[in-house]
Design an enzyme around this catalytic site. Structure first.
Site, PDB file in Angstrom:
ATOM      1  N   ASP A  21       0.815  -1.218   0.000  1.00  0.00           N
ATOM      2  CA  ASP A  21       0.000   0.000   0.000  1.00  0.00           C
ATOM      3  C   ASP A  21       0.849   1.268   0.000  1.00  0.00           C
ATOM      4  O   ASP A  21       2.006   1.273   0.454  1.00  0.00           O
ATOM      5  CB  ASP A  21      -0.872   0.054   1.261  1.00  0.00           C
ATOM      6  CG  ASP A  21      -2.020  -0.940   1.240  1.00  0.00           C
ATOM      7  OD1 ASP A  21      -2.046  -1.819   0.348  1.00  0.00           O
ATOM      8  OD2 ASP A  21      -2.876  -0.832   2.139  1.00  0.00           O
ATOM      9  N   HIS A 166       3.553  -2.481   3.151  1.00  0.00           N
ATOM     10  CA  HIS A 166       3.600  -1.112   2.617  1.00  0.00           C
ATOM     11  C   HIS A 166       4.915  -0.867   1.886  1.00  0.00           C
ATOM     12  O   HIS A 166       5.985  -1.145   2.424  1.00  0.00           O
ATOM     13  CB  HIS A 166       3.468  -0.087   3.753  1.00  0.00           C
ATOM     14  CG  HIS A 166       2.145  -0.141   4.458  1.00  0.00           C
ATOM     15  ND1 HIS A 166       1.866  -1.088   5.411  1.00  0.00           N
ATOM     16  CD2 HIS A 166       1.027   0.612   4.314  1.00  0.00           C
ATOM     17  CE1 HIS A 166       0.617  -0.903   5.835  1.00  0.00           C
ATOM     18  NE2 HIS A 166       0.080   0.116   5.196  1.00  0.00           N
TER      19      HIS A 166
HETATM   20 NI    NI Z   1      -2.644   3.213   3.278  1.00  0.00          NI
END
Ligand code: NI
Length: 204
Positions: A21, A166
C-alpha cells in the site's frame, strides 16, 4: 456487482496474495519490484493517486512485470468521513490516473486504514471497484524490524490469505529487506504468492 469486502479466500488452496500500500515510493518500491521479479512473483500494489501522478513509469513497470495495480484513494483520507460524492472523487481521480499511466482501469480498491462501511463499498462498487481488505497485518508500518515482518507474513498466513505490507508512506527499508525471506518462507509452507484477481479466481 457484489460489493462485499474481501478479507481472504480460503478456497484458494496453496495461494496467498502479497499486497503493498501507499506507493509508489521511489527506491523502496524499486527494491520490492526487483525482489518480486527475481523470484517470479506477482503482487498487488494499492497505489495512491497523488503518488501515481508523476510516477507513470513505475506503474507501467508494475503492469509490464505482471503485477496488479489497484486503487488506494487519491490522498489517503478516512473515506467513511466523506460524502458519497467525495468518496467517488477520491476513487475516480485515482482510477483516472492509473488508466492514464497504464491504459488499464483498476478493478480493486483498498480503503485507507481499512476504514470502510457499506456506503463506502456501495459507492466503490458503483464505480467498478471491489473492496479488498486483508487477514494478515504485518504491521510493517510500525517498523518492528525485518524479522518481525517476516515472521508475521510467513507464520500468520493460511490458504487464501491477503497479506498487508507497505511500499509507501515512509521508510520501508525493513519491508523491502524482509521480502526475499517472506517469499522463501511462504513457499516452504506450500503457499505460492499470486495477485488478488488470481486469488479470487478460486471463488464465486
Ligand atoms: Ni494506506
Amino acid at each position: 456487482m457484489n460489493v462485499d469486502p474481501v478479507y481472504s479466500n480460503p478456497n484458494a488452496r496453496g495461494q496467498v496474495a502479497l499486497t503493498f500500500d501507499d506507493g509508489p515510493n521511489g527506491a523502496y518500491t524499486d527494491e520490492i519490484l526487483r525482489t518480486l521479479e527475481r523470484n517470479g512473483v506477482d503482487a498487488t500494489f494499492f497505489v495512491l493517486g497523488q503518488n501515481a501522478a508523476g510516477n507513470h513509469d513505475t506503474l507501467r513497470r508494475m503492469r509490464d512485470e505482471g503485477h496488479e495495480i489497484a486503487n488506494h484513494s487519491w490522498s489517503h483520507p478516512q473515506l467513511t468521513s466523506l460524502s458519497d460524492a467525495g468518496i467517488a472523487s477520491e476513487l475516480n481521480r485515482t482510477s483516472d490516473e492509473i488508466q492514464a499511466a497504464t491504459g488499464q482501469r483498476p478493478s480493486f480498491f483498498r480503503p485507507p486504514y481499512g476504514d470502510r462501511n457499506a456506503r463506502v463499498d456501495a459507492v466503490a462498487g458503483a464505480n467498478g471497484l471491489r473492496d479488498i481488505i486483508w487477514d494478515v497485518d504485518t504491521r510493517d508500518w510500525a517498523r518492528p524490524g525485518s524479522e518481525a515482518i517476516r515472521s508475521s507474513a510467513v507464520n500468520d498466513a493460511q490458504d487464501g490469505s491477503i497479506i498487508l505490507m507497505h511500499d509507501g508512506g515512509g521508510n520501508r527499508a525493513q519491508t523491502a529487506a524482509a521480502l526475499q525471506q517472506i517469499i522463501d518462507g511462504l513457499r516452504a509452507r506450500g503457499l505460492e504468492p499470486v495477485t488478488v484477481p488470481q486469488l479470487l479466481a478460486e471463488r464465486e
